[in-house]
Design a protein around this motif. Structure first.
Motif, short mmCIF file in Angstrom:
data_model
loop_
_atom_site.label_atom_id
_atom_site.label_comp_id
_atom_site.label_asym_id
_atom_site.label_seq_id
_atom_site.Cartn_x
_atom_site.Cartn_y
_atom_site.Cartn_z
N ILE A 171 0.79 -1.49 0.12
CA ILE A 171 0.11 -0.01 -0.24
C ILE A 171 0.95 1.29 -0.07
N LEU A 172 1.92 1.30 0.80
CA LEU A 172 2.63 2.50 0.81
C LEU A 172 3.36 2.48 -0.43
N ALA A 173 3.86 1.41 -1.03
CA ALA A 173 4.89 1.59 -2.34
C ALA A 173 3.82 2.30 -3.44
N PHE A 174 2.48 1.92 -3.43
CA PHE A 174 1.59 2.29 -4.59
C PHE A 174 1.21 3.91 -4.07
N TYR A 175 0.90 4.20 -3.10
CA TYR A 175 0.16 5.30 -2.77
C TYR A 175 1.00 6.40 -2.45
N THR A 176 2.22 6.05 -1.91
CA THR A 176 3.13 7.17 -1.28
C THR A 176 3.60 8.03 -2.67
N PRO A 177 3.87 7.44 -3.59
CA PRO A 177 4.50 8.13 -4.85
C PRO A 177 3.03 9.00 -5.43
N VAL A 178 2.05 8.35 -5.43
CA VAL A 178 0.83 8.85 -5.89
C VAL A 178 0.68 10.41 -4.84
N VAL A 179 0.75 10.31 -3.71
CA VAL A 179 0.36 11.34 -2.91
C VAL A 179 1.58 12.43 -3.15
N ILE A 180 2.77 12.14 -3.07
CA ILE A 180 4.01 12.94 -3.47
C ILE A 180 3.64 13.71 -4.64
N SER A 181 3.64 13.00 -5.81
CA SER A 181 3.30 13.49 -7.23
C SER A 181 2.29 14.51 -7.27
N SER A 182 1.25 14.23 -6.74
CA SER A 182 -0.07 15.20 -6.40
C SER A 182 0.40 16.31 -5.72
N VAL A 183 0.90 16.16 -4.38
CA VAL A 183 1.54 17.48 -3.68
C VAL A 183 2.38 18.46 -4.53
N MET A 184 3.26 17.52 -5.09
CA MET A 184 4.18 18.28 -6.04
C MET A 184 3.89 19.17 -6.82
N HIS A 185 2.67 18.53 -7.68
CA HIS A 185 2.06 19.36 -8.70
C HIS A 185 1.54 20.47 -8.15
N ARG A 186 0.84 20.56 -6.97
CA ARG A 186 0.21 21.59 -6.49
C ARG A 186 0.98 22.71 -5.88
N MET A 187 2.02 22.26 -5.03
CA MET A 187 3.06 22.93 -4.04
C MET A 187 4.07 23.52 -4.80
N ALA A 188 4.38 22.58 -6.00
CA ALA A 188 5.74 23.33 -6.50
C ALA A 188 5.51 23.28 -8.26
N ARG A 189 4.59 24.01 -8.44
CA ARG A 189 4.05 24.33 -9.80
C ARG A 189 5.31 24.65 -10.89
N HIS A 190 6.00 25.55 -10.22
CA HIS A 190 7.17 26.01 -10.98
C HIS A 190 8.47 25.30 -11.07
N ALA A 191 8.33 24.11 -10.38
CA ALA A 191 9.70 23.30 -10.50
C ALA A 191 9.96 22.86 -11.84
N ALA A 192 11.18 22.28 -12.09
CA ALA A 192 11.63 21.98 -13.45
C ALA A 192 10.58 20.75 -14.05
N PRO A 193 10.26 20.75 -15.02
CA PRO A 193 9.46 19.80 -15.73
C PRO A 193 10.02 18.08 -15.36
N HIS A 194 11.45 18.27 -15.37
CA HIS A 194 11.70 16.75 -15.20
C HIS A 194 11.54 16.26 -13.87
N VAL A 195 11.36 16.96 -12.79
CA VAL A 195 10.78 16.64 -11.27
C VAL A 195 9.72 15.90 -11.63
N HIS A 196 8.61 16.70 -12.13
CA HIS A 196 7.26 16.01 -12.27
C HIS A 196 7.36 14.80 -13.01
N ILE A 197 8.27 14.59 -14.14
CA ILE A 197 8.19 13.31 -14.99
C ILE A 197 8.88 12.13 -14.22
N LEU A 198 10.00 12.43 -13.42
CA LEU A 198 10.91 11.73 -12.75
C LEU A 198 9.93 10.94 -11.60
N LEU A 199 8.80 11.78 -11.09
CA LEU A 199 7.91 11.37 -10.04
C LEU A 199 7.25 10.25 -10.61
#
Length: 313
Positions: free
Chosen positions: A249-277
């Motif tokens: 469960i942690l292996a599946f949902y943790t990256p989903v939550v982190i990716s979702s948070v990053m999209h909203r909290m770090a919108r101006h981060a480099a595109p490769h950060v979101h793609i790597l996530l």
């Protein structure tokens, strides 16, 4: 260049990999390849062990076999093409092949979430209603759960290819991603894409929130049942059967939550950060799940060790 002279949709798209890290593609591909190799070997081993040993033909292991099958398709829908992009610069993907890849990767991600929920239900019945375990989790019920898992994912994802097919792609054929992710394709379309945006978010929220809510609810009941056991050893043993599932469960949902948070909290981060996530979200669960279950599940660990020892002899 004729392949990209289009009136409605292009004959092919170009997957650009990880924009901004093109000079590192060859090196990035090495851990990706290792992760894919581990996912293939680990999940195929799980399927072989479960199929070969009649003692493992129980609900818990049948669900695990389903999860392993889902992980194999999920990783194989993207990784081979990604490695071709990184190592051979084979970036072109036909339009309909792109839609098929998108359908498979999103459908099987939804199936994985549903299977983790089914496995939570299995642990709930095993711990909270142990005397009724075999009468509740019967073969027909397991079959219905498996069919419901597939039907839900296919029903939710079938509209996407048809919705994308109707757009005019005037922003060129280059997709700034390693694979045909839904929103990455939508960004190339002209016209009103609001329905696609809303539909994509609604499905993601529906799946993650609903499934995770029921998983958490199952573990609340499990925790209550475990704490009511008389001895500490019995509590430890009962909860120990859940450790592998909690890890998955942690292996599946943790990256989903982190990716979702990053999209909203770090919108101006480099595109490769979101793609790597996003890549981590697809790579990590198929790789780590067989390791978790192989290490923490005694029955599977014993079968693997027995097979290796017989092979050495």
């Amino acid at each position: 260049m004729s392949a990209y002279n289009f009136t409605s949709h292009p004959a092919a798209f170009l997957l650009m990999g990880i924009p901004g890290l093109e000079h590192l593609h060859v090196w990035i591909a090495i851990p990706f390849c290792l992760a894919y190799t581990v996912a293939l070997l680990g999940n195929c081993s799980l399927l072989f062990i479960i199929a070969a040993d009649a003692a493992l033909h129980e609900p818990m292991y049948i669900f695990l076999a389903m999860l392993a099958s889902i992980d194999l398709v999920l990783s194989s829908s993207t990784l081979p093409k990604m490695l071709a992009i990184f190592w051979f610069r084979h970036r072109e993907i036909k339009f309909y092949a792109c839609l098929i890849q998108m359908f498979f990767l999103h459908s099987f991600a939804i199936m994985e979430s549903a299977m983790l929920l089914a496995m939570a239900f299995d642990r709930y019945v095993a711990i909270c209603k142990p005397l009724h375990y075999t009468t509740i989790l019967t073969g027909p019920l397991i079959t219905k759960i498996g069919m419901a898992t597939v039907v839900r994912a296919v029903t939710l994802m079938t509209p996407l290819p048809f919705l994308l097919r109707r757009f005019h792609y005037c922003r060129g054929p280059a997709i700034a991603h390693c694979y045909c992710e839904h929103m990455a394709v939508v960004r190339l379309a002209c016209g009103d894409t609001r329905f696609n945006n809303v539909y994509g978010i609604a499905v993601a929220m529906f799946i993650v929130v609903l499934d995770l809510l029921f998983v958490i609810l199952s573990y609340i009941f499990i925790l209550q049942a475990v704490l009511q056991l008389a001895s500490q050893e019995a509590r430890y043993k009962a909860f120990g059967t859940c450790v592998s599932h909690i890890g998955a469960i942690l292996a599946f949902y943790t990256p989903v939550v982190i990716s979702s948070v990053m999209h909203r909290m770090a919108r101006h981060a480099a595109p490769h950060v979101h793609i790597l996530l996003a890549n981590f979200y697809l790579l990590f669960p198929p790789m780590i799940n067989p390791i978790i279950y192989g290490v923490k599940t005694k029955q599977i660990r014993d079968r693997v060790l027995g097979f290796l020892l017989r092979k050495d002899v």
